[in-house]
Design a protein around this motif. Structure first.
Motif, PDB file in Angstrom:
ATOM      1  N   VAL A 100      41.611  39.267  32.833  1.00  0.00           N
ATOM      2  CA  VAL A 100      41.318  40.138  33.961  1.00  0.00           C
ATOM      3  C   VAL A 100      41.694  41.563  33.584  1.00  0.00           C
ATOM      4  O   VAL A 100      42.790  41.812  33.094  1.00  0.00           O
ATOM      5  CB  VAL A 100      42.109  39.694  35.219  1.00  0.00           C
ATOM      6  N   LEU A 101      40.788  42.505  33.821  1.00  0.00           N
ATOM      7  CA  LEU A 101      41.048  43.923  33.591  1.00  0.00           C
ATOM      8  C   LEU A 101      41.051  44.651  34.931  1.00  0.00           C
ATOM      9  O   LEU A 101      40.232  44.363  35.799  1.00  0.00           O
ATOM     10  CB  LEU A 101      39.961  44.545  32.710  1.00  0.00           C
ATOM     11  N   THR A 102      41.965  45.606  35.076  1.00  0.00           N
ATOM     12  CA  THR A 102      41.968  46.486  36.241  1.00  0.00           C
ATOM     13  C   THR A 102      41.868  47.928  35.765  1.00  0.00           C
ATOM     14  O   THR A 102      42.643  48.363  34.915  1.00  0.00           O
ATOM     15  CB  THR A 102      43.249  46.303  37.080  1.00  0.00           C
ATOM     16  N   PHE A 103      40.898  48.646  36.326  1.00  0.00           N
ATOM     17  CA  PHE A 103      40.726  50.064  36.016  1.00  0.00           C
ATOM     18  C   PHE A 103      41.127  50.888  37.238  1.00  0.00           C
ATOM     19  O   PHE A 103      40.753  50.555  38.359  1.00  0.00           O
ATOM     20  CB  PHE A 103      39.267  50.359  35.648  1.00  0.00           C
ATOM     21  N   HIS A 104      41.873  51.981  36.984  1.00  0.00           N
ATOM     22  CA  HIS A 104      42.307  52.847  38.080  1.00  0.00           C
ATOM     23  C   HIS A 104      41.387  54.050  38.231  1.00  0.00           C
ATOM     24  O   HIS A 104      40.956  54.332  39.323  1.00  0.00           O
ATOM     25  CB  HIS A 104      43.763  53.262  37.883  1.00  0.00           C
ATOM     26  N   VAL A 105      41.114  54.783  37.174  1.00  0.00           N
ATOM     27  CA  VAL A 105      40.036  55.775  37.162  1.00  0.00           C
ATOM     28  C   VAL A 105      40.091  56.664  35.934  1.00  0.00           C
ATOM     29  O   VAL A 105      39.129  56.753  35.182  1.00  0.00           O
ATOM     30  CB  VAL A 105      39.971  56.637  38.447  1.00  0.00           C
ATOM     31  N   SER A 106      41.210  57.349  35.704  1.00  0.00           N
ATOM     32  CA  SER A 106      41.241  58.372  34.662  1.00  0.00           C
ATOM     33  C   SER A 106      41.014  57.788  33.276  1.00  0.00           C
ATOM     34  O   SER A 106      40.423  58.435  32.404  1.00  0.00           O
ATOM     35  CB  SER A 106      42.574  59.131  34.700  1.00  0.00           C
ATOM     36  N   ALA A 127      33.646  43.073  27.522  1.00  0.00           N
ATOM     37  CA  ALA A 127      32.819  41.934  27.127  1.00  0.00           C
ATOM     38  C   ALA A 127      33.615  40.638  27.108  1.00  0.00           C
ATOM     39  O   ALA A 127      33.084  39.560  27.416  1.00  0.00           O
ATOM     40  CB  ALA A 127      32.205  42.198  25.755  1.00  0.00           C
ATOM     41  N   HIS A 128      34.889  40.716  26.755  1.00  0.00           N
ATOM     42  CA  HIS A 128      35.726  39.515  26.672  1.00  0.00           C
ATOM     43  C   HIS A 128      36.410  39.187  27.994  1.00  0.00           C
ATOM     44  O   HIS A 128      37.032  38.129  28.123  1.00  0.00           O
ATOM     45  CB  HIS A 128      36.784  39.683  25.580  1.00  0.00           C
ATOM     46  N   ALA A 129      36.330  40.083  28.973  1.00  0.00           N
ATOM     47  CA  ALA A 129      37.011  39.863  30.247  1.00  0.00           C
ATOM     48  C   ALA A 129      36.259  38.854  31.099  1.00  0.00           C
ATOM     49  O   ALA A 129      35.032  38.745  31.044  1.00  0.00           O
ATOM     50  CB  ALA A 129      37.147  41.176  31.009  1.00  0.00           C
ATOM     51  N   THR A 130      37.016  38.105  31.899  1.00  0.00           N
ATOM     52  CA  THR A 130      36.419  37.213  32.887  1.00  0.00           C
ATOM     53  C   THR A 130      36.064  37.985  34.146  1.00  0.00           C
ATOM     54  O   THR A 130      35.000  37.787  34.735  1.00  0.00           O
ATOM     55  CB  THR A 130      37.406  36.083  33.246  1.00  0.00           C
ATOM     56  N   ALA A 171      27.835  47.220  31.398  1.00  0.00           N
ATOM     57  CA  ALA A 171      27.990  45.804  31.060  1.00  0.00           C
ATOM     58  C   ALA A 171      28.985  45.094  31.974  1.00  0.00           C
ATOM     59  O   ALA A 171      29.017  43.856  32.014  1.00  0.00           O
ATOM     60  CB  ALA A 171      28.428  45.666  29.602  1.00  0.00           C
ATOM     61  N   ALA A 172      29.791  45.866  32.724  1.00  0.00           N
ATOM     62  CA  ALA A 172      30.762  45.247  33.638  1.00  0.00           C
ATOM     63  C   ALA A 172      30.131  44.799  34.947  1.00  0.00           C
ATOM     64  O   ALA A 172      30.802  44.163  35.771  1.00  0.00           O
ATOM     65  CB  ALA A 172      31.888  46.239  33.933  1.00  0.00           C
ATOM     66  N   ALA A 173      28.852  45.066  35.142  1.00  0.00           N
ATOM     67  CA  ALA A 173      28.223  44.871  36.458  1.00  0.00           C
ATOM     68  C   ALA A 173      28.301  43.438  36.956  1.00  0.00           C
ATOM     69  O   ALA A 173      28.470  43.202  38.154  1.00  0.00           O
ATOM     70  CB  ALA A 173      26.768  45.329  36.413  1.00  0.00           C
ATOM     71  N   ASP A 174      28.196  42.455  36.047  1.00  0.00           N
ATOM     72  CA  ASP A 174      28.144  41.067  36.506  1.00  0.00           C
ATOM     73  C   ASP A 174      29.510  40.437  36.662  1.00  0.00           C
ATOM     74  O   ASP A 174      29.615  39.246  36.974  1.00  0.00           O
ATOM     75  CB  ASP A 174      27.293  40.227  35.547  1.00  0.00           C
ATOM     76  N   LYS A 175      30.572  41.219  36.463  1.00  0.00           N
ATOM     77  CA  LYS A 175      31.917  40.650  36.572  1.00  0.00           C
ATOM     78  C   LYS A 175      32.888  41.573  37.313  1.00  0.00           C
ATOM     79  O   LYS A 175      34.096  41.352  37.277  1.00  0.00           O
ATOM     80  CB  LYS A 175      32.468  40.320  35.187  1.00  0.00           C
ATOM     81  N   ILE A 176      32.373  42.579  38.009  1.00  0.00           N
ATOM     82  CA  ILE A 176      33.244  43.565  38.647  1.00  0.00           C
ATOM     83  C   ILE A 176      33.524  43.184  40.094  1.00  0.00           C
ATOM     84  O   ILE A 176      32.655  42.668  40.802  1.00  0.00           O
ATOM     85  CB  ILE A 176      32.634  44.978  38.560  1.00  0.00           C
ATOM     86  N   PHE A 177      34.769  43.418  40.531  1.00  0.00           N
ATOM     87  CA  PHE A 177      35.197  43.095  41.889  1.00  0.00           C
ATOM     88  C   PHE A 177      36.022  44.258  42.443  1.00  0.00           C
ATOM     89  O   PHE A 177      36.789  44.881  41.715  1.00  0.00           O
ATOM     90  CB  PHE A 177      36.052  41.822  41.910  1.00  0.00           C
ATOM     91  N   LEU A 178      35.833  44.516  43.715  1.00  0.00           N
ATOM     92  CA  LEU A 178      36.636  45.522  44.408  1.00  0.00           C
ATOM     93  C   LEU A 178      37.892  44.851  44.934  1.00  0.00           C
ATOM     94  O   LEU A 178      37.830  43.874  45.689  1.00  0.00           O
ATOM     95  CB  LEU A 178      35.843  46.139  45.565  1.00  0.00           C
ATOM     96  N   THR A 179      39.054  45.346  44.528  1.00  0.00           N
ATOM     97  CA  THR A 179      40.340  44.846  45.014  1.00  0.00           C
ATOM     98  C   THR A 179      41.058  46.018  45.673  1.00  0.00           C
ATOM     99  O   THR A 179      41.852  46.707  45.038  1.00  0.00           O
ATOM    100  CB  THR A 179      41.185  44.272  43.862  1.00  0.00           C
ATOM    101  N   PRO A 180      40.769  46.290  46.938  1.00  0.00           N
ATOM    102  CA  PRO A 180      41.216  47.531  47.574  1.00  0.00           C
ATOM    103  C   PRO A 180      42.719  47.740  47.525  1.00  0.00           C
ATOM    104  O   PRO A 180      43.506  46.786  47.653  1.00  0.00           O
ATOM    105  CB  PRO A 180      40.736  47.362  49.022  1.00  0.00           C
ATOM    106  N   GLY A 181      43.113  48.995  47.350  1.00  0.00           N
ATOM    107  CA  GLY A 181      44.528  49.339  47.363  1.00  0.00           C
ATOM    108  C   GLY A 181      45.147  49.039  48.715  1.00  0.00           C
ATOM    109  O   GLY A 181      44.505  49.166  49.757  1.00  0.00           O
TER     110      GLY A 181
END
Length: 263
Positions: A1-7, A27-30, A49-59
């Motif tokens: 699992v990867l989490t991106f914040h922004v910068s 590519a290797h992330a679930t 490429a992240a489009a099919d595995k991206i989720f919003l996890t609101p702050g």
């Protein structure tokens, strides 16, 4: 699992090697998560490429964060404006201070500006202290870093919360959990409309958003709240509800439950 914040998205995309490495990670992330829609859209614009595995996890607020009871209508004459955040040019403490110094002397004499946070960038704290000393009729207090148990009392002593973040180089505010903490304490917020801030502060509902590089408009937003205690109360009351809208339990489900779909 990867989490991106922004910068980090901007930093990764700005270097061919980092872009390639980030692409390999994705590519290797679930699953890939972001705290705001702004960050999600930025990530997809650079790494589609992240489009099919991206989720919003609101702050959301910390699970142990105690939301305080509603504040009574303000009765005091003096007004405390509070900023909580690391002392860094991107967090905008100097811009807040300069906007407050633009107010009429009779208004400045009623104000205190409280700055909570430790030094993290060059001479920025020294610049802040020098700017504060240049105008003696505006009281400015520097508290440094404070533990959570002391910070709660600081929030309670304040009337307005301000964090006027700006986009600096490849660094931008992706959300801003501190806005939710301030709102949970019933404080109206003044902020710049940059990055994902509008997802943490709702303009004219929980606070006032101002376009960056508009110092006169920023000063006017402060003056509006200073002169209107009922507006401060209304925005602060709405902020308490807004701060509770998200929950880390749901965010954790989105991250770790393979059968979870975003509500």
């Amino acid at each position: 699992v990867l989490t991106f914040h922004v910068s980090e998205i901007l930093r990764f995309s700005g270097s061919p090697l980092r872009r390639w490495l980030a692409g390999r990670l994705i590519a290797h992330a679930t699953r890939v998560s972001t705290l705001s829609n702004y960050t999600q859209e930025l990530l997809l614009s650079h790494f589609p490429a992240a489009a099919d595995k991206i989720f919003l996890t609101p702050g959301a607020l910390r699970s142990d964060f105690a939301v305080v009871p509603p504040k009574p209508a303000p009765q005091k004459e003096n007004i405390v404006i509070l900023t909580v955040g690391r002392l860094h040019p991107r967090k905008g403490q100097l811009l807040t201070l300069q906007a407050l110094q633009m107010l009429p002397p009779a208004v400045r004499s009623r104000l205190e500006y409280w700055v909570v946070g430790g030094q993290s960038k060059g001479r920025y704290e020294q610049q802040l202290r020098e700017a504060a000393a240049a105008q003696s009729d505006l009281a400015v207090r520097f508290f440094g870093n404070l533990p959570d148990e002391e910070l709660a009392g600081i929030y309670e002593g304040a009337d307005i919360f301000a964090m006027t973040s700006v986009t600096l180089d490849r660094s931008v505010e992706g959300f801003g959990l501190v806005y939710l903490e301030a709102a949970a304490h019933g404080l109206p917020v003044v902020a710049h409309d940059v990055g994902g801030v509008k997802e943490a502060v709702i303009d004219n509902v929980t606070g006032l958003l101002v376009e960056p590089d508009r110092p006169a408009q920023l000063a006017a937003a402060f003056e509006k709240l200073i002169h209107d205690p009922e507006l401060r109360l209304r925005l602060g009351s709405a902020g308490r509800e807004w701060a509770m809208r998200n929950c880390w339990k749901e965010s954790a489900e989105a991250l770790f439950n393979p059968d979870w779909t975003t509500p």
